[in-house]
Design a protein around this motif. Structure first.
Motif, PDB file in Angstrom:
ATOM      1  N   UNK A   1       0.823  -1.214   0.000  1.00 18.23           N
ATOM      2  CA  UNK A   1       0.000   0.000   0.000  1.00 18.23           C
ATOM      3  C   UNK A   1       0.855   1.260   0.000  1.00 18.23           C
ATOM      4  N   UNK A   2       1.912   1.274   0.801  1.00 17.74           N
ATOM      5  CA  UNK A   2       2.813   2.431   0.828  1.00 17.74           C
ATOM      6  C   UNK A   2       3.528   2.577  -0.508  1.00 17.74           C
ATOM      7  N   UNK A   3       3.923   1.455  -1.102  1.00 17.48           N
ATOM      8  CA  UNK A   3       4.631   1.501  -2.386  1.00 17.48           C
ATOM      9  C   UNK A   3       3.752   2.068  -3.491  1.00 17.48           C
ATOM     10  N   UNK A   4       2.458   1.754  -3.451  1.00 17.18           N
ATOM     11  CA  UNK A   4       1.544   2.317  -4.462  1.00 17.18           C
ATOM     12  C   UNK A   4       1.569   3.833  -4.436  1.00 17.18           C
ATOM     13  N   UNK A   5       1.594   4.393  -3.232  1.00 18.99           N
ATOM     14  CA  UNK A   5       1.630   5.857  -3.095  1.00 18.99           C
ATOM     15  C   UNK A   5       2.916   6.411  -3.696  1.00 18.99           C
TER      16      UNK A   5
ATOM     17  N   UNK B   1      -8.133  14.787   4.253  1.00 20.22           N
ATOM     18  CA  UNK B   1      -8.282  15.922   3.354  1.00 20.22           C
ATOM     19  C   UNK B   1      -6.942  16.659   3.231  1.00 20.22           C
ATOM     20  N   UNK B   2      -6.392  16.815   2.019  1.00 17.19           N
ATOM     21  CA  UNK B   2      -5.095  17.496   1.860  1.00 17.19           C
ATOM     22  C   UNK B   2      -5.062  18.885   2.483  1.00 17.19           C
ATOM     23  N   UNK B   3      -6.209  19.573   2.477  1.00 16.68           N
ATOM     24  CA  UNK B   3      -6.258  20.916   3.064  1.00 16.68           C
ATOM     25  C   UNK B   3      -6.618  20.883   4.548  1.00 16.68           C
ATOM     26  N   UNK B   4      -6.887  19.674   5.057  1.00 12.10           N
ATOM     27  CA  UNK B   4      -7.332  19.576   6.441  1.00 12.10           C
ATOM     28  C   UNK B   4      -6.353  18.889   7.362  1.00 12.10           C
ATOM     29  N   UNK B   5      -5.147  18.620   6.869  1.00 11.02           N
ATOM     30  CA  UNK B   5      -4.143  17.980   7.717  1.00 11.02           C
ATOM     31  C   UNK B   5      -3.186  19.040   8.243  1.00 11.02           C
ATOM     32  N   UNK B   6      -2.832  18.931   9.508  1.00 11.77           N
ATOM     33  CA  UNK B   6      -1.903  19.897  10.096  1.00 11.77           C
ATOM     34  C   UNK B   6      -1.015  19.190  11.104  1.00 11.77           C
ATOM     35  N   UNK B   7       0.162  19.743  11.300  1.00  6.54           N
ATOM     36  CA  UNK B   7       1.129  19.200  12.244  1.00  6.54           C
ATOM     37  C   UNK B   7       1.499  20.298  13.233  1.00  6.54           C
TER      38      UNK B   7
ATOM     39  N   UNK C   1       2.099  12.385   1.971  1.00  4.28           N
ATOM     40  CA  UNK C   1       1.243  11.786   0.947  1.00  4.28           C
ATOM     41  C   UNK C   1       0.755  10.407   1.348  1.00  4.28           C
ATOM     42  N   UNK C   2       1.590   9.664   2.061  1.00  5.50           N
ATOM     43  CA  UNK C   2       1.174   8.342   2.557  1.00  5.50           C
ATOM     44  C   UNK C   2       0.013   8.495   3.528  1.00  5.50           C
ATOM     45  N   UNK C   3       0.107   9.471   4.429  1.00  4.59           N
ATOM     46  CA  UNK C   3      -0.975   9.726   5.382  1.00  4.59           C
ATOM     47  C   UNK C   3      -2.259  10.129   4.665  1.00  4.59           C
ATOM     48  N   UNK C   4      -2.135  11.004   3.680  1.00  3.12           N
ATOM     49  CA  UNK C   4      -3.312  11.477   2.952  1.00  3.12           C
ATOM     50  C   UNK C   4      -4.034  10.330   2.263  1.00  3.12           C
TER      51      UNK C   4
ATOM     52  N   UNK D   1      10.513  13.559  14.657  1.00  2.36           N
ATOM     53  CA  UNK D   1       9.308  12.834  14.250  1.00  2.36           C
ATOM     54  C   UNK D   1       8.451  13.716  13.354  1.00  2.36           C
ATOM     55  N   UNK D   2       8.374  14.985  13.683  1.00  2.00           N
ATOM     56  CA  UNK D   2       7.637  15.943  12.860  1.00  2.00           C
ATOM     57  C   UNK D   2       8.193  15.971  11.426  1.00  2.00           C
ATOM     58  N   UNK D   3       9.500  16.028  11.306  1.00  2.00           N
ATOM     59  CA  UNK D   3      10.150  16.068   9.990  1.00  2.00           C
ATOM     60  C   UNK D   3       9.847  14.800   9.197  1.00  2.00           C
ATOM     61  N   UNK D   4       9.916  13.648   9.876  1.00  2.00           N
ATOM     62  CA  UNK D   4       9.650  12.377   9.190  1.00  2.00           C
ATOM     63  C   UNK D   4       8.205  12.301   8.701  1.00  2.00           C
ATOM     64  N   UNK D   5       7.253  12.688   9.543  1.00  2.00           N
ATOM     65  CA  UNK D   5       5.849  12.618   9.159  1.00  2.00           C
ATOM     66  C   UNK D   5       5.517  13.600   8.047  1.00  2.00           C
ATOM     67  N   UNK D   6       6.154  14.755   8.063  1.00  2.00           N
ATOM     68  CA  UNK D   6       5.953  15.716   6.972  1.00  2.00           C
ATOM     69  C   UNK D   6       6.435  15.128   5.652  1.00  2.00           C
ATOM     70  N   UNK D   7       7.546  14.388   5.713  1.00  2.00           N
ATOM     71  CA  UNK D   7       8.067  13.746   4.507  1.00  2.00           C
ATOM     72  C   UNK D   7       7.166  12.630   4.005  1.00  2.00           C
TER      73      UNK D   7
END
Length: 320
Positions: free
Chosen positions: A23-27, A198-204, A189-192, A180-186
């Motif tokens: 699933x991650x690879x598809x992204x 929602x791409x406009x509704x995610x925040x860190x 797209x996997x999270x989305x 951890x913040x830097x890793x999750x930001x990277x």
């Protein structure tokens, strides 16, 4: 031991490879803006699938042999970005291929290092992940575990609140570690994609950042691990009062159904004259309804707790 090894192999193939790695690879394979990431992801998939098929071949000989041959025939004409994988010769039958071995610090076997072998071609693309000494990157493993747990917990919130799979949600991810913040930001797209955010509704944000009590009360908070939590605003997804009314109605219906089934089971004439299978089916149905009622009551309790918390904080804010 055979059954135990089969179960472990199945859990790895299903829970690790199919449910997560694929699933991650598809992204990542869709991200044409990052060709190196696409190539690395494809390499992991190819190498991983080859080794996985070798691993589970004793348990599923015919199916794995067919997939193994298809994989290598496909690779004969495959290009991934600028990397040409067409020089991979058709592999020997899977039943004659070597068994995948865990890393021991030694050099790869002649078969794996031979020209035209799958591993040799992967190495020719200069991907450091497949060097002669393949070692476990514990830091990367831990980061991947954090990402996977986060996705799973967000999916849990969706399932718990009966949010349709196609409906995107907003989510605030709060962390205490900048790394951890830097890793999750990277891995945004996997999270989305995998958590349907929602791409406009995610925040860190960092955990020590200021969030008002009212805003926090309107969210469903799930603590992922020490220093990481996710907040999903429930009021953006549905009307809490309407959802509460729906659950109350469902609760009453279930109580009536359970009462009817219990009355039937207390009827000696039914228990003694009906077929045993019918009596047992009624008993199982009653137990199933009781479990469903418990789930509805827990949902109502959670919903009312969030609603009461929101109302209380609103009142307190108005007084101030």
């Amino acid at each position: 031991k055979y059954q135990r090894s089969k179960r472990i192999a199945y859990e790895f193939a299903y829970d690790e490879v199919s449910a997560w790695i694929f699933e991650v690879s598809k992204v990542r394979l869709k991200n044409e803006k990052k060709p190196l990431e696409m190539l690395a992801s494809a390499q992991v998939l190819v190498y991983g699938m080859d080794r996985l098929l070798r691993l589970i071949h004793p348990y599923m000989p015919h199916v794995t042999e067919t997939i193994f041959n298809l994989l290598h025939r496909k690779l004969a004409t495959m290009k991934i970005g600028a990397a040409d994988l067409s020089n991979i010769r058709h592999a020997a039958p899977l039943m004659l291929s070597s068994w995948p071995m865990p890393y021991s610090g030694s050099k790869p076997s002649e078969q794996d290092s031979s020209k035209g072998s799958l591993l040799a071609v992967i190495r020719s693309t200069n991907c450091s992940a497949f060097s002669d000494r393949v070692e476990v990157d514990e830091e990367a493993e831990e980061k991947d575990k954090t990402l996977r747990t986060l996705v799973r917990k967000i999916r849990f919130i969706r399932g718990k609140n009966n949010i349709p799979a196609r409906q995107s949600i907003n989510a605030e991810i709060r962390v205490s570690s900048p790394d951890v913040m830097k890793h999750l930001l990277g891995e945004n797209q996997v999270l989305l994609d995998l958590a349907s955010i929602n791409p406009k509704g995610i925040s860190f944000s960092l955990k020590h950042s200021n969030i008002s009590k009212v805003a926090e009360a309107k969210k469903s908070r799930i603590v992922i691990q020490d220093g990481l939590e996710v907040l999903v605003p429930l009021e953006d997804l549905f009307d809490i009062e309407k959802e509460s009314a729906r659950l109350e109605k469902q609760k009453l219906r279930l109580k009536e159904e359970i009462a009817t089934l219990q009355a039937r089971l207390r009827d000696n004439m039914f228990v003694t004259r009906a077929r045993p299978a019918q009596v047992n089916a009624t008993r199982v149905k009653c137990q199933s309804k009781e479990i469903e009622l418990q789930q509805v009551e827990r949902g109502l309790e959670d919903l009312n707790t969030n609603f009461a918390s929101t109302q209380g904080n609103n009142t307190e804010l108005m007084r101030k």
